[in-house]
Design an enzyme around this catalytic site. Structure first.
Site, PDB file in Angstrom:
ATOM      1  N   CYS A 100      36.135  38.650  46.302  1.00 15.03           N
ATOM      2  CA  CYS A 100      37.530  38.909  45.958  1.00 15.03           C
ATOM      3  C   CYS A 100      37.666  38.834  44.444  1.00 15.03           C
ATOM      4  O   CYS A 100      37.369  37.788  43.845  1.00 15.03           O
ATOM      5  CB  CYS A 100      38.402  37.851  46.632  1.00 15.03           C
ATOM      6  N   CYS A 132      39.328  45.636  43.215  1.00  9.12           N
ATOM      7  CA  CYS A 132      39.782  44.829  44.359  1.00  9.12           C
ATOM      8  C   CYS A 132      38.867  45.234  45.506  1.00  9.12           C
ATOM      9  O   CYS A 132      38.655  46.444  45.729  1.00  9.12           O
ATOM     10  CB  CYS A 132      41.235  45.149  44.691  1.00  9.12           C
TER      11      CYS A 132
END
Ligand code: DGL
Length: 259
Positions: free
Chosen positions: A72, A183
């Site tokens: 992440c 992302c």
């Protein structure tokens, strides 16, 4: 065979799982999605720094992996140091692939497409100063795309207009030719993103680089014995959903369990 704990706020880390399984076919993975606290991209640094080190310390203690992957960008650019301080196994983070994007861009104009949190982080500003100072850089944050990736992997049909609306502003002022998918949810939407772009561009993400780094570190480690339990996806505060469990199975997780 290395046991990796792969962590993300949701299904985004599966874009990293894909690369891991392709490069290290015998890898054993426990996947954790922090459904309860998603989206991370709208949380403050203080909120993420308060939650993540303790949560990951507990998970590492319970799961006993050889290696921890923070799949992440938002978490890695915010709390990687704090997480490393709380666990005693190697921790690999995901950071935006700004350096290769700047090298690849012929127009010397790139975009960083991440969560609103990631594109604001000082860490990302430093990467741009260090590796893309010869480029025009458009910073574009989107939470809508995170939700769309979650919907896609829950088997829902996506609204192409909603997706287009999320990316259009990125192309408005600068003729970018290269986009950093900053992302981990976004590579899961690559086909849709390509369709939504007004012209062809290069799309770069960090998935392969993370898998390569995992392979290198795992190769130098003493590996614990392989768990006898099936590979499992754990959803923190998640609600069990059959479609989602089926989808996790296609990424090699035989069980999906809500915590
Ligand atoms: N997948 C995440 C990332 O790489 C975060 C998505 C979110 O929860 O906002 O940034």
């Amino acid at each position: 065979m290395v046991h990796a704990l792969v962590f993300d706020s949701g299904v985004g880390g599966l874009s990293v799982v894909q690369e891991l399984r392709a490069l290290i076919p015998d890898i054993y993975i426990t996947y954790v999605a922090d459904d309860e606290f998603r989206p991370y991209g709208t949380k403050t640094e203080a909120q993420l720094q308060a939650r993540l080190p303790e949560l990951l310390q507990t998970l590492v203690f319970a799961v006993q992996p050889d290696i921890l992957l923070i799949a992440c960008n938002t978490a890695s650019t915010t709390a990687l140091k704090q997480i490393r301080n709380t666990v005693d196994i190697p921790v690999i983070g995901v950071v935006p692939a700004i350096k290769p994007a700047a090298q690849m861009s012929k127009a010397k104009a790139i975009a960083v497409l991440g969560t609103p949190g990631t594109v604001r982080r000082k860490y990302v500003g430093k990467l741009i100063r260090d590796f893309a100072s010869d480029c025009q850089v458009v910073l574009h944050g989107s939470t809508g795309l995170v939700e769309l990736a979650e919907q896609k992997l829950s088997g829902q049909i996506l609204n192409p207009f909603a997706l287009k609306a999320e990316v259009e502003p990125m192309f408005r002022d600068v003729n970018i030719d290269t986009i950093v998918l900053a992302c981990t949810h976004f590579p899961l939407l690559l086909d849709e993103l390509k369709q939504a772009a007004p012209y062809a561009v290069n799309w770069i993400d960090s998935g392969y680089a993370i898998a390569k780094r995992t392979q290198t570190i795992a190769g130098k480690m003493e590996i614990k014995s392989r768990p006898t339990y099936p590979q499992t996806a754990l959803l923190v505060g998640g609600v069990y959903n059959r479609e989602r469990a089926k989808m996790f199975a296609t990424f090699g997780f035989e069980k999906t369990v809500c915590l």
